[in-house]
Design an enzyme around this catalytic site. Structure first.
Site, short mmCIF file in Angstrom:
data_model
loop_
_atom_site.label_atom_id
_atom_site.label_comp_id
_atom_site.label_asym_id
_atom_site.label_seq_id
_atom_site.Cartn_x
_atom_site.Cartn_y
_atom_site.Cartn_z
N HIS A 121 -11.86 10.72 -1.53
CA HIS A 121 -11.87 11.24 -0.16
C HIS A 121 -10.63 12.00 -0.03
O HIS A 121 -9.46 11.72 -0.84
CB HIS A 121 -11.98 10.03 0.94
CG HIS A 121 -11.07 8.93 0.52
ND1 HIS A 121 -11.40 7.87 -0.04
CD2 HIS A 121 -9.59 8.85 0.78
CE1 HIS A 121 -10.40 7.02 -0.27
NE2 HIS A 121 -9.22 7.50 0.29
N ARG A 202 -3.75 6.07 -12.21
CA ARG A 202 -4.68 4.92 -11.54
C ARG A 202 -5.50 5.57 -10.52
O ARG A 202 -5.05 6.12 -9.69
CB ARG A 202 -3.44 3.93 -10.93
CG ARG A 202 -4.28 2.93 -10.31
CD ARG A 202 -4.53 2.90 -8.72
NE ARG A 202 -4.94 1.78 -8.10
CZ ARG A 202 -5.69 1.89 -6.73
NH1 ARG A 202 -5.45 3.09 -6.24
NH2 ARG A 202 -5.83 0.82 -6.19
N ASP A 204 -7.95 5.64 -7.73
CA ASP A 204 -8.30 4.71 -6.49
C ASP A 204 -9.98 4.75 -6.13
O ASP A 204 -10.59 5.83 -6.31
CB ASP A 204 -7.68 5.72 -5.26
CG ASP A 204 -8.01 4.72 -3.84
OD1 ASP A 204 -7.43 3.40 -3.72
OD2 ASP A 204 -8.57 5.43 -3.19
N GLU A 234 -9.59 1.54 -10.31
CA GLU A 234 -9.57 0.37 -9.46
C GLU A 234 -10.89 -0.15 -9.30
O GLU A 234 -11.56 0.16 -8.23
CB GLU A 234 -9.04 0.84 -8.20
CG GLU A 234 -8.75 -0.41 -7.01
CD GLU A 234 -8.83 0.34 -5.63
OE1 GLU A 234 -8.27 -0.81 -4.84
OE2 GLU A 234 -8.98 1.41 -5.56
N HIS A 299 -0.79 -3.69 -3.11
CA HIS A 299 -0.66 -3.30 -1.66
C HIS A 299 -2.04 -3.59 -0.91
O HIS A 299 -2.05 -3.46 0.20
CB HIS A 299 -0.44 -1.73 -1.45
CG HIS A 299 -1.68 -1.05 -2.24
ND1 HIS A 299 -1.78 -1.09 -3.61
CD2 HIS A 299 -2.49 0.05 -1.82
CE1 HIS A 299 -2.95 -0.11 -3.96
NE2 HIS A 299 -3.40 0.10 -2.63
N ASP A 300 -2.94 -4.08 -1.69
CA ASP A 300 -4.45 -4.43 -1.06
C ASP A 300 -4.58 -5.88 -1.02
O ASP A 300 -5.69 -6.54 -0.55
CB ASP A 300 -5.59 -3.87 -1.79
CG ASP A 300 -5.68 -2.12 -1.61
OD1 ASP A 300 -5.25 -2.08 -0.53
OD2 ASP A 300 -5.77 -1.56 -2.81
N ASP A 344 -2.61 -6.37 4.66
CA ASP A 344 -2.15 -5.02 5.18
C ASP A 344 -2.13 -4.97 6.30
O ASP A 344 -3.04 -5.46 7.41
CB ASP A 344 -3.12 -4.21 4.48
CG ASP A 344 -3.25 -2.71 5.15
OD1 ASP A 344 -1.76 -2.28 5.57
OD2 ASP A 344 -3.94 -1.89 5.01
N ARG A 348 3.35 -4.93 2.72
CA ARG A 348 3.91 -3.79 2.59
C ARG A 348 5.38 -3.46 3.18
O ARG A 348 5.72 -2.51 3.63
CB ARG A 348 2.87 -2.50 3.04
CG ARG A 348 1.74 -2.50 2.32
CD ARG A 348 0.63 -1.32 3.00
NE ARG A 348 -0.75 -1.69 2.28
CZ ARG A 348 -1.79 -0.82 2.32
NH1 ARG A 348 -1.44 0.13 2.95
NH2 ARG A 348 -2.77 -1.03 1.82
#
Length: 465
Positions: A121, A202, A204, A234, A299-300, A344, A348
């Protein structure tokens, strides 16, 4: 070998650029949160590429030899997954000159750098989607996305209804990667950044691009520039489809993370844990197991210390098992100093560079683990061998072995200290042999029955020949 050789020796450090370090206030907008303020979904705190360069000595001292940067391309979001220009560094992070300086400084220290590729996206400000918003059904780029009817409603509250977006989120319109023009564009992006000197990608949510020829072409494009480039996907499940010479060298190993946290939260037994982590290894070729991106925080996810309810001993055992298991371990920035944070955006937070705010016991432990791994061929490249499960104490052990080196990994995920006798004949260690704990001064003499040692609650040992 189709997997880059360097990955087996890598220790990654994942950086969320906006929150690592702000070395150049001149490139920051005026509307910034104070450094260290509670993170929000929309707020920026001003971390930049010069900030990463400025802290490379800290990372090198820790033992890091590979970086994974969350997205750095132009975007309207602090996490930069809402890409508006894939060929441009986000201005608040700096310039292309800053990026090249970072690459050179990292490579001079033998630190590799991989970038986050977000190709399922774009953001709403990406030129093709902006053209659709302006021109509607007459847009030149209509078939770059999946638009169902007009007018395109991209800014009202609620999920996307008349075009496809990632998880229905309006500001993440989904590319039509079946369109040859879109595919060509993405391959140009992949090639461009490889030509700038990065060491891999990496990817996404690559499972959202459910197109094997697309990923085969992507891999070929990347490797045509740098045959030694690393590709990590991922993929949150254990799935061999995504690993191999038509897809990725390794995956972000969330299944291992899940098993590890379940063990440390006492939701599964040592035997269940041993069975699960061994089953993952059976899914992939050995070279791919050694190239898995072994994350226990990102971060997830909730911060490691937070996920383990502030238990420092469990955190240390988590790191020990991460570094002992096959794969390239990755540290999420700040986990090595005990940074806390929930889901999140709380995971972060800005890195606190005031060392009085660090948990130095975690930092020193992780630094020791990294040093031990760099000095151990077995921990980097060894085969996994289950050694023992002590049903009385629910303690497990496994080995990592090469032709010339062996490491015995023993761990006690319980509330009670345990006196153990671990058989080691499968490692080729004979009676009378002296072996030592990598992380402490302790030494042991192999007896006919094996090695006798005591482990405190939530403790572990790495023992080498």
């Amino acid at each position: 070998m189709s997997v880059p050789d360097w990955v087996q020796d890598a220790v990654f450090y994942q950086i969320f650029p906006d929150r690592f370090f702000n070395a150049d206030p001149g490139n920051a907008p005026t509307n910034l949160q104070p450094w260290g303020a509670e993170p929000t979904e929309r707020g920026f705190q001003g971390g930049d590429l010069k900030g990463i360069t400025a802290k490379l000595d800290y990372l090198a001292d820790l033992g890091i030899n590979a970086l994974y940067l969350n997205p750095i391309f132009a975007s309207t979001a602090n996490h930069r997954y809402h890409t508006t220009d894939y060929f441009k560094i986000d201005p608040t992070l700096g310039s292309m000159e800053d990026f090249h300086a970072l690459l050179k400084s990292a490579h001079d220290r033998q630190i590799r750098v991989i970038l986050d590729g977000v190709f399922n996206h774009s953001g709403r400000g990406f030129f093709a989607f902006a053209d659709i918003l302006d021109n509607g059904s007459m847009s030149r780029y209509l078939d770059w996305y999946h638009v169902h009817h007009f007018p395109v409603d991209a800014y009202s509250e609620g999920p996307a209804t008349n075009y496809e977006a990632w998880w229905g989120i309006k500001d993440l319109p989904k590319f039509n990667t079946g369109n040859p023009a879109v595919r060509s564009y993405i391959m140009q992006v992949a090639r461009y950044w490889m030509e700038q000197g990065i060491d891999g990608w990496r990817l996404d949510v690559p499972g959202e691009i459910d197109d094997d020829p697309f990923w085969a072409e992507f891999r070929e494009t990347v490797r045509s520039v740098n045959p030694d480039a690393y590709l990590a996907g991922e993929i949150w499940e254990a799935d061999p489809r995504w690993v191999g010479d038509q897809h990725f060298d390794g995956l972000m190993h969330y299944p291992f993370r899940g098993s590890l946290l379940n063990l440390l939260k006492e939701e599964i037994s040592s035997a269940d844990f041993a069975n699960q982590i061994e089953s993952y290894l059976e899914l992939y070729a050995e070279e791919n197991n050694l190239a898995m991106f072994l994350t226990i925080g990102s971060h997830d996810t909730r911060r490691l210390l937070t996920a383990l309810d502030g238990n420092l001993q469990k955190v240390k055992l988590a790191f020990l098992l991460q570094f002992a298991y096959p794969g390239a371990p990755s540290i999420y920035y700040g986990d090595e100093i005990g940074l806390q944070g929930g889901k999140d955006p709380l995971n972060r937070a800005a890195f606190p560079w005031d060392e009085s705010k660090w948990d130095h016991s975690i930092h020193d432990f992780v630094r020791g683990l990294i040093s031990a791994r760099h000095q151990s061929e077995a921990l980097c490249r060894g085969k996994f061998i289950r050694a023992a499960i002590d049903q009385t104490h629910t303690v497990s052990a496994f080995g990592r072995t090469t032709a010339d080196a062996q490491v015995l990994v023993v761990f006690n995920p319980t509330h009670e200290a345990a006196r153990l006798m671990i058989p080691v004949d499968h490692l080729g260690w004979k009676t009378g042999k002296i072996v030592e704990n990598i992380l402490t001064p302790e030494k042991y003499t192999v007896s006919d029955a094996g090695i006798e040692l005591t482990l405190e609650p939530w403790d572990g040992a790495l023992i080498k020949n």
